[in-house]
Motif scaffolding. Sequence first.
Motif, PDB file in Angstrom:
ATOM      1  N   LEU A 279       0.831  -1.207   0.000  1.00 56.14           N
ATOM      2  CA  LEU A 279       0.000   0.000   0.000  1.00 56.14           C
ATOM      3  C   LEU A 279       0.865   1.256   0.000  1.00 56.14           C
ATOM      4  CD1 LEU A 279      -2.784  -0.962   2.576  1.00 56.14           C
ATOM      5  CD2 LEU A 279      -3.032  -0.781   0.097  1.00 56.14           C
ATOM      6  N   CYS A 280       1.925   1.243   0.793  1.00 51.85           N
ATOM      7  CA  CYS A 280       2.845   2.378   0.829  1.00 51.85           C
ATOM      8  C   CYS A 280       3.491   2.577  -0.535  1.00 51.85           C
ATOM      9  CB  CYS A 280       3.904   2.141   1.907  1.00 51.85           C
ATOM     10  SG  CYS A 280       5.129   3.462   2.056  1.00 51.85           S
ATOM     11  N   GLY A 281       3.915   1.472  -1.152  1.00 51.87           N
ATOM     12  CA  GLY A 281       4.536   1.562  -2.474  1.00 51.87           C
ATOM     13  C   GLY A 281       3.583   2.095  -3.530  1.00 51.87           C
TER      14      GLY A 281
ATOM     15  N   ILE B  85      -7.324  -2.852   8.250  1.00 52.71           N
ATOM     16  CA  ILE B  85      -6.216  -1.931   8.496  1.00 52.71           C
ATOM     17  C   ILE B  85      -6.701  -0.583   9.021  1.00 52.71           C
ATOM     18  CG2 ILE B  85      -4.348  -0.610   7.391  1.00 52.71           C
ATOM     19  CD1 ILE B  85      -3.936  -2.984   5.509  1.00 52.71           C
ATOM     20  N   PHE B  86      -7.794  -0.080   8.457  1.00 50.50           N
ATOM     21  CA  PHE B  86      -8.187   1.298   8.766  1.00 50.50           C
ATOM     22  C   PHE B  86      -9.395   1.420   9.696  1.00 50.50           C
ATOM     23  CE2 PHE B  86      -5.668   1.685   4.909  1.00 50.50           C
ATOM     24  CZ  PHE B  86      -4.829   2.739   5.255  1.00 50.50           C
TER      25      PHE B  86
ATOM     26  N   LYS C  17      -6.851   8.732   4.357  1.00 52.49           N
ATOM     27  CA  LYS C  17      -6.274   8.246   5.605  1.00 52.49           C
ATOM     28  C   LYS C  17      -4.756   8.276   5.466  1.00 52.49           C
ATOM     29  CE  LYS C  17      -9.918   6.634   8.059  1.00 52.49           C
ATOM     30  NZ  LYS C  17     -10.199   6.907   9.483  1.00 52.49           N
ATOM     31  N   TYR C  18      -4.081   8.271   6.597  1.00 51.82           N
ATOM     32  CA  TYR C  18      -2.622   8.312   6.616  1.00 51.82           C
ATOM     33  C   TYR C  18      -2.079   7.189   7.485  1.00 51.82           C
ATOM     34  CZ  TYR C  18      -3.506  12.970   4.788  1.00 51.82           C
ATOM     35  OH  TYR C  18      -3.951  14.016   4.021  1.00 51.82           O
ATOM     36  N   ARG C  19      -0.932   6.654   7.089  1.00 51.02           N
ATOM     37  CA  ARG C  19      -0.207   5.657   7.879  1.00 51.02           C
ATOM     38  C   ARG C  19       1.238   6.116   7.989  1.00 51.02           C
ATOM     39  NH1 ARG C  19      -3.001   1.735  10.591  1.00 51.02           N
ATOM     40  NH2 ARG C  19      -1.634   0.007  10.009  1.00 51.02           N
ATOM     41  N   LEU C  20       1.908   5.691   9.054  1.00 55.16           N
ATOM     42  CA  LEU C  20       3.283   6.137   9.295  1.00 55.16           C
ATOM     43  C   LEU C  20       4.327   5.074   8.963  1.00 55.16           C
ATOM     44  CD1 LEU C  20       2.804   8.075  12.658  1.00 55.16           C
ATOM     45  CD2 LEU C  20       2.838   8.969  10.317  1.00 55.16           C
ATOM     46  N   LEU C  21       3.915   3.808   8.872  1.00 54.39           N
ATOM     47  CA  LEU C  21       4.864   2.739   8.593  1.00 54.39           C
ATOM     48  C   LEU C  21       4.383   1.920   7.387  1.00 54.39           C
ATOM     49  CD1 LEU C  21       5.608   1.424  12.213  1.00 54.39           C
ATOM     50  CD2 LEU C  21       7.138   2.754  10.739  1.00 54.39           C
TER      51      LEU C  21
ATOM     52  N   TYR D 206       2.586   7.711   4.506  1.00 55.33           N
ATOM     53  CA  TYR D 206       1.937   7.728   3.198  1.00 55.33           C
ATOM     54  C   TYR D 206       0.462   8.045   3.348  1.00 55.33           C
ATOM     55  CZ  TYR D 206       0.241   2.874   4.002  1.00 55.33           C
ATOM     56  OH  TYR D 206      -0.364   1.733   4.502  1.00 55.33           O
ATOM     57  N   GLU D 207      -0.134   8.483   2.245  1.00 56.49           N
ATOM     58  CA  GLU D 207      -1.553   8.837   2.198  1.00 56.49           C
ATOM     59  C   GLU D 207      -2.282   7.843   1.310  1.00 56.49           C
ATOM     60  OE1 GLU D 207      -4.360  12.697   0.987  1.00 56.49           O
ATOM     61  OE2 GLU D 207      -2.274  12.585   0.323  1.00 56.49           O
TER      62      GLU D 207
END
Length: 287
Positions: free
Chosen positions: A33-35, A55-56, A160-164, A168-169
Amino acid sequence: MSAIIEEMLKSHNTQTIYDKKNAMKEVIQETVLCGLSRAGFFKKAAFYGGTALRIFYGLDRFSEDLDFSLLSPEADFDLCAYFPILEKEVSAYGLNIKISEKKKTKETSIQSAFLKGNTKEHLLSFYANNDISGVSANETIKIKLEIDINPPGFATFEHKYRLLPAPYEIMLYDVPSLFAGKVHAVICRAWQNRIKGRDLYDYIFYLARKSEVNQKHLHERLLQTGHITNETACSFDEIKQMLFQRFESIDFEQAKSDVAPFIRDTSVLNLWSAEFFKQITEDLIVK
């Protein structure tokens, strides 16, 4: 193992080898997801489905697939265009994952791909000092990625945002639109010989949280799959009747067997019956 992957694993309960495999897959999912975010994928697409819910929004079951939908129809969208940058991104975290397109056997609006890697190789990387005996040397991690390139209308979204593994958005369906998709799946999914108890488990999750159903989006989904005509308004009573008919046809023992491997507390399945699902459906909120 990278320090970032190690940090991500801290949030997972890994008592058994099954837990370790699931935690490993979840870390891979979030890295993907980050990628995709860094590749600009979420300028065109939104995340939805069971993994998005886990996850969210805190769904307490493991979900295998990564499901996406374009924000608007795009017939010439090419999922494969994201593969090279995605493989580069995940490899930066020490993940040896290959991505390949799933060839269609019939014409649909869904494009699919598989992310694959060696299970034992990644377990040894993630859990170097743990016993992973019993895992075959050729066992494969397989995560399916799907995107709907002709999405039904009236979905609503949120950021939404994640840090690890890195900040990333992400764009994803909001809860009412996610719930509309799940109600559609409960009513319409062609289960054939494999009843998806996971659909029913998620349905309870939404109801327990008094989630609303995006009625317009559900109407569009039902229209698109030919389960209703324009004359059907998708009122609460109409939706309830469609759900009741489905509940009457379900083999609940098969449904329980499907979802049991993905949850910790299987005792919650003991109540499952047509009567149980009919009664809780009275609390469905359609907006």
